[in-house]
Design an enzyme around this catalytic site. Structure first.
Site, PDB file in Angstrom:
ATOM      1  CE  LYS A 171      49.978  33.737   7.851  1.00 32.85           C
ATOM      2  NZ  LYS A 171      50.228  35.186   7.867  1.00 32.85           N
TER       3      LYS A 171
ATOM      4  N   GLY B 172      46.451  43.107  10.673  1.00 36.42           N
ATOM      5  CA  GLY B 172      46.458  44.495  10.199  1.00 36.42           C
ATOM      6  C   GLY B 172      45.937  45.508  11.204  1.00 36.42           C
TER       7      GLY B 172
ATOM      8  CB  ALA C 122      48.091  38.411  12.738  1.00 36.08           C
ATOM      9  N   GLY C 123      48.784  41.339  13.905  1.00 36.72           N
ATOM     10  CA  GLY C 123      48.366  42.328  14.893  1.00 36.72           C
ATOM     11  C   GLY C 123      49.487  43.172  15.475  1.00 36.72           C
TER      12      GLY C 123
ATOM     13  CG  ASN D 138      52.786  42.276   4.967  1.00 36.58           C
ATOM     14  OD1 ASN D 138      53.350  43.292   4.596  1.00 36.58           O
ATOM     15  ND2 ASN D 138      52.201  41.477   4.123  1.00 36.58           N
ATOM     16  CB  THR D 139      50.036  45.778   8.100  1.00 38.07           C
ATOM     17  OG1 THR D 139      49.362  44.669   7.508  1.00 38.07           O
ATOM     18  CG2 THR D 139      49.326  47.056   7.701  1.00 38.07           C
TER      19      THR D 139
END
Lengths: 262, 65
Positions: A96, A157, A184-185, A206-207
């Protein structure tokens, strides 16, 4: 089936392994998410703490494919050296690719990204670049050998969801044969479902799971949302309309009068 | 001599990267290495001499997003 660089996966959720309350919760969250690909990273190893060795044992037990990232790299050179270290360490040529422009937005540095993608592809890497929805950059990345692109939904995040839905739609329309993963986001399962409804091939997050009140339940929620979004895309969504259209048939309605119809 | 190991000064008499890894207890550990910004494969550590002010990175797996 999700197909990335010739490998097939049942799950369309790719999960990050950082920020969980404990290794046990990370393990349970991965299992609940049904993810078959998890992202990992590299850290400077301390001779005393040796934290990396324990983490690696945990990942091996999960039996999933690992996707190493080049997080924290600000130049193509740093990202290339990091990818090469990751290939040896994790035994995979998947990467990645992240080249970061700015620490506040964590926005991809697109010129460095394209440069690193071309060099790494030449070295036999399968590059999954973290990019934006920019069409011309996407074209360059494909030209550099990428068959998977991972545009952001919003800054890493930030949990703001798809802030440029039109841009993501255009990217999907322009590159129907390229595997596209929103990376992301993502904040809520509904964001992930929205990305899948647009026809994206997968979602990497992830977050939103790791920092949820209950990461394991949230992992289940995301797994279902992504599945639902994909099913909806395959089923064919209705186009939005400006005016109402009755769902109940009009003809034969009691007291129906034709002059009411405008 | 002084080198920079993972961003911190270190005094060492290791002649090459392999010897440095062994002295730090990483001989059998799951680590990867770089010297002055470029990757050094495990098999080449013994062929990679160290010089004063060299910048060495020794990295291991960690959690990532």
């Amino acid at each position: 089936m999700l197909e990335l660089y010739g490998e097939r996966f049942t799950s369309r959720l790719l999960l990050g392994t950082a920020q969980y309350p404990s290794p046990a919760i990370l393990r349970q969250a991965v299992e609940a998410s049904s993810a078959e690909i998890v992202t990992v990273s590299l850290r400077r190893e301390s001779a005393r703490a040796r934290a990396g060795q324990g983490f690696w044992e945990l990942i091996e037990q999960l039996g999933v494919r690992v996707l190493p990232n080049t997080a924290g790299c600000h130049t193509a050179k740093e990202a290339i050296a990091t990818a090469e270290m990751a290939r040896e360490l994790f035994g995979t040529s998947w990467v990645k690719l992240e080249v970061i422009a700015n620490d506040d937005t964590l926005q991809p540095e697109l010129l460095g990204l394209v440069e690193a993608a071309a060099i790494l592809s030449g070295e036999g890497f399968q590059v999954l670049p973290y990019t934006t929805e920019d069409l011309s950059v996407a074209e360059r990345l494909i030209g550099a050998g990428c068959t998977v692109l991972m545009p952001w939904a919003s800054p890493i995040g930030s949990a703001r969801g798809l802030i440029n839905k039109d841009g993501l739609k255009a990217l999907r329309a322009y590159f129907p044969d390229v595997a596209l993963i929103v990376d992301a986001g993502i904040g809520a399962p509904s964001d992930a479902a929205e990305a899948m409804e647009l026809g994206y091939d997968g979602v990497l997050l992830n977050t939103a799971i790791a920092k949820a009140g209950d990461p394991v339940r949230m992992a289940t929620a995301f797994a279902r949302a992504i599945e639902a979004g994909r099913l909806a895309f395959e089923a064919g969504l209705l186009e939005p309309r400006d005016m109402a259209t009755p769902s109940t048939p009009v003809a034969g309605t009691p007291f129906f009068k034709i002059d009411r119809v405008s | 001599m002084q080198i920079l190991l993972n961003g911190e000064l270190l005094a060492t008499d290791a002649r090459d990267l392999q010897e440095l890894c062994a002295k730090l207890g990483f001989a059998e550990a799951k680590v990867a290495t770089a010297l002055n910004g470029s990757f050094v494969a495990a098999g080449r550590r013994g062929l990679t001499p160290l010089a004063p002010q060299d910048e060495v990175e020794i990295v291991a797996p960690r959690q990532g997003g």
